[in-house]
Design a protein around this motif. Structure first.
Motif, mmCIF file in Angstrom:
data_model
loop_
_atom_site.group_PDB
_atom_site.id
_atom_site.type_symbol
_atom_site.label_atom_id
_atom_site.label_comp_id
_atom_site.label_asym_id
_atom_site.label_seq_id
_atom_site.Cartn_x
_atom_site.Cartn_y
_atom_site.Cartn_z
ATOM 1 N N TRP A 115 39.243 22.290 -12.873
ATOM 2 C CA TRP A 115 40.293 23.140 -13.431
ATOM 3 C C TRP A 115 41.670 22.896 -12.813
ATOM 4 N N SER A 117 45.147 23.278 -11.073
ATOM 5 C CA SER A 117 45.858 24.555 -11.175
ATOM 6 C C SER A 117 46.762 24.542 -12.390
ATOM 7 N N ASN A 425 35.960 20.116 -7.959
ATOM 8 C CA ASN A 425 35.101 20.205 -6.785
ATOM 9 C C ASN A 425 33.637 20.033 -7.202
ATOM 10 N N HIS A 429 30.546 22.424 -8.430
ATOM 11 C CA HIS A 429 30.230 22.670 -9.841
ATOM 12 C C HIS A 429 29.004 21.950 -10.383
ATOM 13 N N ASN A 449 42.174 13.773 -3.821
ATOM 14 C CA ASN A 449 43.406 14.521 -3.517
ATOM 15 C C ASN A 449 43.029 15.991 -3.519
ATOM 16 N N GLU A 450 43.300 16.735 -2.465
ATOM 17 C CA GLU A 450 42.919 18.151 -2.398
ATOM 18 C C GLU A 450 43.851 18.919 -1.458
ATOM 19 N N ARG A 472 55.772 23.630 -5.177
ATOM 20 C CA ARG A 472 56.458 22.679 -6.061
ATOM 21 C C ARG A 472 56.942 23.433 -7.298
ATOM 22 N N ASP A 500 50.595 15.595 -6.243
ATOM 23 C CA ASP A 500 49.757 14.529 -6.805
ATOM 24 C C ASP A 500 50.638 13.436 -7.407
ATOM 25 N N SER A 631 23.330 31.879 -12.944
ATOM 26 C CA SER A 631 24.432 31.677 -11.992
ATOM 27 C C SER A 631 25.753 31.800 -12.728
ATOM 28 N N SER A 640 35.454 27.695 -7.302
ATOM 29 C CA SER A 640 35.429 27.568 -5.847
ATOM 30 C C SER A 640 36.826 27.641 -5.256
ATOM 31 N N GLN A 641 37.819 27.985 -6.099
ATOM 32 C CA GLN A 641 39.190 27.985 -5.592
ATOM 33 C C GLN A 641 39.405 29.172 -4.666
ATOM 34 N N ASN A 721 24.060 26.083 -6.944
ATOM 35 C CA ASN A 721 23.796 24.734 -7.431
ATOM 36 C C ASN A 721 22.908 23.901 -6.516
HETATM 37 N N1 MGD Z 1 25.370 26.939 -11.485
HETATM 38 C C1 MGD Z 1 26.461 26.863 -12.240
HETATM 39 N N2 MGD Z 1 27.345 25.871 -12.020
HETATM 40 C C2 MGD Z 1 28.451 25.787 -12.776
HETATM 41 C C3 MGD Z 1 28.702 26.725 -13.796
HETATM 42 C C4 MGD Z 1 27.743 27.751 -14.023
HETATM 43 O O1 MGD Z 1 27.893 28.600 -14.922
HETATM 44 N N3 MGD Z 1 26.658 27.801 -13.208
HETATM 45 N N4 MGD Z 1 29.835 26.607 -14.543
HETATM 46 C C5 MGD Z 1 30.426 25.285 -14.657
HETATM 47 C C6 MGD Z 1 31.763 25.371 -15.247
HETATM 48 S S1 MGD Z 1 31.817 26.074 -16.800
HETATM 49 C C7 MGD Z 1 32.869 24.879 -14.647
HETATM 50 S S2 MGD Z 1 34.341 24.905 -15.531
HETATM 51 C C8 MGD Z 1 32.837 24.269 -13.323
HETATM 52 C C9 MGD Z 1 34.086 24.566 -12.475
HETATM 53 O O2 MGD Z 1 34.183 23.662 -11.445
HETATM 54 P P1 MGD Z 1 35.585 23.105 -10.910
HETATM 55 O O3 MGD Z 1 36.592 23.114 -12.004
HETATM 56 O O4 MGD Z 1 35.353 21.843 -10.193
HETATM 57 O O5 MGD Z 1 35.955 24.221 -9.891
HETATM 58 P P2 MGD Z 1 37.308 24.585 -9.164
HETATM 59 O O6 MGD Z 1 36.909 25.310 -7.945
HETATM 60 O O7 MGD Z 1 38.230 25.277 -10.109
HETATM 61 O O8 MGD Z 1 37.898 23.164 -8.755
HETATM 62 C C10 MGD Z 1 39.264 22.878 -8.788
HETATM 63 C C11 MGD Z 1 39.637 22.154 -7.507
HETATM 64 O O9 MGD Z 1 40.962 21.659 -7.658
HETATM 65 C C12 MGD Z 1 41.719 21.949 -6.482
HETATM 66 N N5 MGD Z 1 43.135 22.009 -6.868
HETATM 67 C C13 MGD Z 1 43.839 23.070 -7.301
HETATM 68 N N6 MGD Z 1 45.108 22.712 -7.550
HETATM 69 C C14 MGD Z 1 45.220 21.395 -7.250
HETATM 70 C C15 MGD Z 1 46.299 20.458 -7.317
HETATM 71 O O10 MGD Z 1 47.410 20.764 -7.711
HETATM 72 N N7 MGD Z 1 46.030 19.183 -6.945
HETATM 73 C C16 MGD Z 1 44.794 18.782 -6.520
HETATM 74 N N8 MGD Z 1 44.636 17.520 -6.171
HETATM 75 N N9 MGD Z 1 43.761 19.662 -6.446
HETATM 76 C C17 MGD Z 1 43.979 20.937 -6.821
HETATM 77 C C18 MGD Z 1 41.158 23.266 -5.995
HETATM 78 O O11 MGD Z 1 41.454 23.473 -4.638
HETATM 79 C C19 MGD Z 1 39.659 23.081 -6.290
HETATM 80 O O12 MGD Z 1 39.007 22.486 -5.220
HETATM 81 O O13 MGD Z 1 31.664 24.734 -12.625
HETATM 82 C C20 MGD Z 1 30.475 24.486 -13.355
HETATM 83 N N10 MGD Z 1 29.330 24.786 -12.521
#
Ligand code: MGD
Ligand code: MGD
Ligand code: MO
Length: 750
Positions: A115, A117, A425, A429, A449-450, A472, A500, A631, A640-641, A721
């Motif tokens: 996702w 930001s 992440n 996920h 990049n994080e 930014r 980034d 879950s 996980s943000q 997970n």
């Molecule tokens: N068991 C189980 N697992 C699931 C789900 C479930 O229902 N059950 N749902 C799933 C679904 S639908 C989704 S959408 C996923 C979500 O999973 P992800 O989208 O991977 O989760 P986020 O924690 O939003 O990860 C975004 C990452 O980007 C980083 N970030 C934020 N801004 C910036 C930036 O400007 N630059 C950089 N480089 N990094 C940045 C944040 O710190 C974070 O680590 O999980 C999935 N996993």
């Protein structure tokens, strides 16, 4: 003026909405809700701690084993060496160049799901994709974890791209409020989830809409394992997870056997009911899909099923289906079957009825806005054609060259040597994380990049510290929202973090593609250009918005695009005249039987909807794993943000596991007890939350925790997970099957 001593307050935007930010001495010290939000999210409360948290990546870092000998096995255990920016960029660029020259760009995985930001320019996904395209392309991913399975199946059924259906053609809340009499919500409609929306949701109005619907006497039924999936005042039918298709088939059976099916509708608007009917009535397989057949499968009483079917036929009914139902094995089936059920009721294309998906999933679904042109930073085009269904990443890493099926195609997995991830992440996920961790050892190099030392950053080889949106300048805008924000730079980059864009521009420069990536422009230049272009198109559309300096001063504006349009612009004209406004399916009608899908010959997704039990559900529960784990999304955050700062809140970790009092009593568990949740795939800790609001036999552990297994074979913070199953929903959708998992729970004595 001494900038660092400044105190000021500005508004910014995020995936969880707009909020006010107080800055003092270059630090965010407090946040407050935005005045234009009727139900503000509490997620911003943690922003001051999160932005300046000790878990921020301070400097460019390289894993010691990789730096010394390019050894791979230390991912997750090695420490990191901090290096100067220039040196780290040189090393990373040389490695990217080596891989693309030795193995081709087909060896680079840039699917990089996540996702990121909010903010139109500094969107990590767009940035990483543009960078990789500028250097010759990458292996991409298709669909999302959210709706990947629906994105594959629903175009076969309704002939339209699923996301267009969701955001442009479903019934809007106005229409639901004005016309719906019965709202049957599979998986509920939960304002907790509608707290977020990609790119931002300014007024969190899902809760108010639900309240207004209930107040006018609409019958709202939540069908699913948790009462808390719908607001108070809704009725609850606590069915077993993974069993919805059986229930829907029984509802269809009642319609058909009691003469309640709208055959005139089926004849005029649908294709293939005659092929489906023998299965429904049991003529083809000897099993009529009666309420008595479905009752032991789904856990609802036969009379309850009969009454519900009759009510649905008698009243104007909208069936809604949460995205969670297709995030499980055979997730195609409840999605397809809900469309068939709505077609049998004959109500598709009339205001306030038919079927709709994900009203409680994100805040933007059901909002009715006039279309307005977007603001996008071009990702350029990808010369590499290979892409995988997004949730098949571990299979891909494990099985280079292996053929796999996906929606009628059979193609080999690519051989990945380098992964570049920005804005996601996967160690939070992806399913079956212990298996992912093995697959993660295959690539030669992993670059991330994080902003924070997430579980994924800790398991990379090269980590570049990225800024957060508060460090930014950007523009905040979502096509599902009627506000436009200037997102000011509130504080200096934390540590040595860079945007980034700056990271990718520097890498592109080093591999000789700087001009292609940046076109000689700075981030400021791009924001000017993107905004000027957006403004020009807005003005052409008759919407007057200030120039960038004006927006900077005003901070935000409301766009005059709210409409009370009812959402059936796709099905409405089709209903009026199916010959003149056919659907995009091969038959031009709603496909109850699909020749195309039938032609694929998939045993796990045949030519019409069928009941296929998942491999793990209460129907297959056993002594080792007697409980079904769902879950869902966390209520206090986005995925996980912000995890590191939230984890500091006393009692927040390990994550809460909701368990029914009967299941708790059997195991001598009380609320607050520390638990071990486990199955053959893994184990994690959790904190018991005993509640009547969950169906016996089901436990719920939200996502959101990072993966933190220091080697003791138990994840400490409660990431579900480590327990979930990593299989595709079927050969058709290949979506994520997170909600298909059996577990056992025991008290973990301290
Ligand atoms: N068991 C189980 N697992 C699931 C789900 C479930 O229902 N059950 N749902 C799933 C679904 S639908 C989704 S959408 C996923 C979500 O999973 P992800 O989208 O991977 O989760 P986020 O924690 O939003 O990860 C975004 C990452 O980007 C980083 N970030 C934020 N801004 C910036 C930036 O400007 N630059 C950089 N480089 N990094 C940045 C944040 O710190 C974070 O680590 O999980 C999935 N996993
Ligand atoms: N606060 C917050 N909101 C979010 C997110 C977040 O991280 N935090 N993430 C966002 C994202 S990326 C997405 S994709 C959406 C997801 O939106 P959804 O998919 O709607 O959300 P989930 O929370 O996964 O699941 C909703 C409920 O479905 C029920 N359920 C699970 N399996 C079944 C089943 O087989 N049958 C039935 N009938 N019910 C079942 C569970 O009880 C669960 O609580 O949420 C979004 N909203
Ligand atoms: Mo999602």
């Amino acid at each position: 003026m001494d900038d660092t001593a400044a105190r000021f307050t500005r508004i910014t935007s995020s995936h969880w909405g707009a909020f006010e930010v107080d800055v003092e001495n270059d630090r965010i010290v407090a946040t407050r809700p935005f005045s234009g939000d009727t139900h503000p999210s509490r997620i911003p409360d943690i922003i001051p701690q999160a932005v300046h948290h000790r878990s921020r990546v301070a400097r460019p870092s390289i894993r010691r084993g990789w730096l010394d000998t390019r050894e791979r096995s230390g991912r997750g255990t090695d420490d990191f060496v901090e290096l100067p920016w220039d040196e780290t960029l040189d090393i990373a660029a040389a490695e990217i160049d080596r891989i693309r020259k030795t193995h081709g760009n087909e060896a680079i995985f840039g699917g990089s799901y996540g996702w990121s930001s909010a903010g139109r320019f500094h969107h990590a996904q767009s940035q990483v994709h543009r960078f990789l395209n500028s250097i010759g392309g990458y292996v991409a991913s298709f669909g999302s974890y959210s709706t990947g399975c629906a994105q594959s199946i629903m175009p076969h059924v309704f002939g339209i791209d699923f996301l267009s259906l969701l955001y442009q053609h479903q019934e809007g809340w106005h229409s639901i409020h004005d016309h719906t009499e019965t709202l049957v919500m599979f998986g509920g409609i939960n304002p907790k989830n509608a707290q977020v929306s990609m790119g931002g949701v300014t007024d969190h109005d899902t809760a108010s809409w639900m309240q207004r619907c209930l107040a006018k006497g609409m019958y709202c039924l939540n069908v699913g394992p948790q009462r808390s999936d719908a607001p108070e005042g809704c009725d609850w039918l606590p069915v077993r997870p993974g069993s919805d298709t059986a229930l829907m088939l029984a509802l269809a059976y009642v319609l058909e056997s009691e003469g309640l099916t709208d055959h005139a509708f089926l004849d005029r608007y649908t294709e293939g009911f005659a092929r489906f009917r023998p299965y429904l009535m049991g003529e083809s397989d000897g099993t009529p899909k009666t309420p008595e057949w479905a009752a032991p499968l789904c856990g609802a009483e036969p009379d309850t099923i009969r009454d519900l079917a009759r009510r649905m036929a008698r009243t104007r009914t909208l069936i809604t289906v949460a995205w969670s139902l297709q995030r499980g094995e055979h997730g195609e089936q409840p999605y397809w079957m809900s469309a068939v059920l709505a077609a049998m009721l004959g109500q598709i294309g009339r205001p306030g009825s038919g079927v709709g998906y994900g009203y409680g999933a994100i805040g933007g679904v059901g909002k009715t806005l006039d279309a307005m042109s977007g603001m996008t930073f071009s990702q350029l085009s990808n010369p590499v054609q290979t892409r995988i269904p997004v949730a098949r990443i571990a299979d891909m890493l494990r099985n280079p060259g292996q053929l796999y099926d996906f929606n009628g195609q059979c193609t080999p997995y690519p051989d990945i040597r380098l992964i570049y991830w920005a804005g996601g992440n996967p160690y939070h996920h992806h399913q079956d994380l212990n298996a992912l961790h093995e697959a993660w050892q295959q690539p030669e190099t992993i670059i991330v990049n994080e902003p924070w030392w997430t579980a994924t950053a800790k398991r990379a080889d090269i980590v570049f510290p990225a800024t957060t949106p508060y460090e930014r300048e950007d523009i905040g805008r979502s096509s599902l929202d009627d506000h436009l924000f200037h997102m000011p730079r509130l504080v200096s980059p934390v540590g040595e973090a860079r945007d980034d864009y700056a990271i990718f521009a520097a890498l592109a420069e080093r591999v000789g593609e700087g001009e292609v990536f940046s076109e000689g422009r700075s981030a400021d230049d791009w924001i000017e250009i993107l905004y000027a272009d957006f403004r020009e198109r807005a003005v052409a559309q008759g919407i007057d918005i200030p120039d960038l300096d004006g927006l900077r001063q005003q901070n935000w504006i409301k766009l005059p695009i709210r409409s009370e349009r009812i959402g059936h612009s796709y099905f409405g004209p089709f209903r009026a005249d199916p010959a003149r406004a056919p659907l995009g399916t091969p038959s031009g009608r709603i496909e109850i039987f699909s020749e195309t899908i039938d032609g694929f010959g998939y045993e796990d997704c045949p030519g019409h909807p069928v009941w296929l039990p998942p491999s793990e559900w209460l129907g297959s529960a056993n002594a080792e794993t007697p409980l079904h784990l769902v879950s869902p999304q966390p209520g206090d955050k986005l995925h996980s943000q912000l995890e590191s700062a939230l984890a500091d809140v006393p009692g927040a970790r390990p994550a809460p596991l909701v368990i029914h009092p009967d299941d708790a009593a059997l195991r001598q568990i009380e609320s607050g007890d520390l638990l071990r949740v486990f199955n053959a795939r893994g184990a994690c800790r959790a904190r018991a939350q005993v509640s009547q609001d969950i169906r016996p036999g089901v436990v719920a552990l939200p996502t959101g925790a990072w993966y933190s297994d220091p080697g003791g074979n138990i994840d400490l913070d409660g990431n579900p997970n480590v327990l979930t199953k990593d299989v595709g929903t079927s050969k058709l959708g290949q979506g994520c099957s997170a909600h298909t998992a059996l577990v056992e729970v025991a008290r973990l004595d301290p």
